[in-house]
Write a protein that holds these residues in place. Sequence first.
Motif, PDB file in Angstrom:
ATOM      1  N   UNK A 285       0.641 -60.657 -26.563  1.00 54.45           N
ATOM      2  CA  UNK A 285       0.060 -59.821 -26.279  1.00 54.45           C
ATOM      3  C   UNK A 285      -0.854 -59.708 -27.231  1.00 54.45           C
ATOM      4  N   UNK A 286      -0.200 -59.009 -28.567  1.00 61.66           N
ATOM      5  CA  UNK A 286      -1.347 -58.317 -29.773  1.00 61.66           C
ATOM      6  C   UNK A 286      -2.367 -60.431 -30.097  1.00 61.66           C
ATOM      7  N   UNK A 287      -1.380 -60.884 -30.088  1.00 60.76           N
ATOM      8  CA  UNK A 287      -1.581 -62.038 -30.642  1.00 60.76           C
ATOM      9  C   UNK A 287      -3.021 -62.648 -30.313  1.00 60.76           C
ATOM     10  N   UNK A 288      -2.859 -62.688 -29.293  1.00 59.51           N
ATOM     11  CA  UNK A 288      -4.064 -63.174 -27.921  1.00 59.51           C
ATOM     12  C   UNK A 288      -4.633 -62.303 -28.140  1.00 59.51           C
ATOM     13  N   UNK A 289      -4.563 -60.807 -28.349  1.00 55.68           N
ATOM     14  CA  UNK A 289      -6.027 -60.338 -28.808  1.00 55.68           C
ATOM     15  C   UNK A 289      -6.384 -60.241 -30.181  1.00 55.68           C
TER      16      UNK A 289
END
Length: 450
Positions: A312-316
């Motif tokens: 989730x954070x990498x996509x963000x």
Amino acid sequence: MSERVIPGRAGGLITLEAADALWAGLTADSAVPTASAAFTRPPAHARGGYVLLGGRVVTTVEAGDGRWGVPESEVRRAAAELNAVELDRQDLVRIGPFRDGPTQEHQEGTPLRWRRRIARELGGGDEPGRAARCDGDRPHHLAGIDWRRMLVERTRDRTARTWWLPRAAVRLLDAAEHTEMRWLRAARTRQAGATVTESPSRRRQDRPADVRQTTSPDGPTAPLRPYHEELKGHLYAVLSRKPGTSRKVAGWCCAVCRTAPAAVLDHCHEHGYVRAPVCRSCNTQERPDHLYSNDIRVSQHYTRLFHTHATDWLRHWHRCPGCRARAVLPLPHLAAWTAHTACRSLRPTHRDPHGSRGRRPCGALRVSWTGSHRAPASCLFTVAVDLCPSGEHRVLAQIPYREAAERFRAWLAETAPAVAAEAGPDRLDGLPDRFRPVVADTDGEGLALF
């Protein structure tokens, strides 16, 4: 709790004093500590038509005898929501003080600005505790929550102090602030509509003089909408200056947790692009820990960012076209990843001093760097351990920027292949020729967005 404002009247109204007792009783075992006199002590203001309890607005009604009451069912509903909140007192968020933070003073009847209120009460006045003590020497609460019982104060260099609250409490207070703003906006809209559609004589005839009109808190405005990349490719410097941007942001759900209302536009400080609207809790979680100039303390804060919720954070982060095209992270985040993930095996351990089996990581992990992302050949990460129990302060590794970036790309492909598949050097079109420099010091509240 059967005392009524108007005995026998339908609607289940109870006096403010009875509501205080009911709130205290229902939340006695809550993980989030609550305040006594939540309805009768500032900042609660019954004449405003509502009282904040956690993340819920409870309407207030004025009776014919001059007293005020609230629906008992709404108090119980607010207590049930608060009791469901889980509180991790080790997962802390810094709430201040920040350099160049807002200086506006709170005025009676204006919406909750809980960070400003805490900053004023903890830091205002020359006399210790003077600003924090009000209303008969009792401190103010926030949305019925006794925030002082959760506050953690830390000092650095024996002079600089910082204030911290558990992340769950920050989420709750952010939700309360957002809910109040929506409620007031809806109330103003309805009031304006009533002024246009009703004649003065009709309003005087139809409206009882002894009952205050309020807006229902259960549906004041349209529900929050999910974020679908509407701001993709926009530059923060341009978008942040457009009128109405903050109101538009407040209409979205947080693009990371997808549960809380968005409050700020998270953006990449290196390339200047907007990532997405996020809530304040996710914004502080995404921010590098203890960033002072070119130095970061690497705590367990990063376990969620690089392990449990890594995809989730990498996509963000890769919502920024610059980071996505280069399959890399902004410099402070790449430094934190290098120390926390790539150098995990290098960190020494010690036997647990409390006698339990196993070993614990040594001291406090820290990473610093020289140079910048604009000159990768001269940029170097230094990963070190401070505060070792045995008195050691050791350098674990020195890793060039380019090597760290290559390690990250390999890890990204293994950890989040869907995110890695969207990245690459073939997507450089449209990137600015000159990138913004890394912000050297994010101690100011206005610079806390990475």
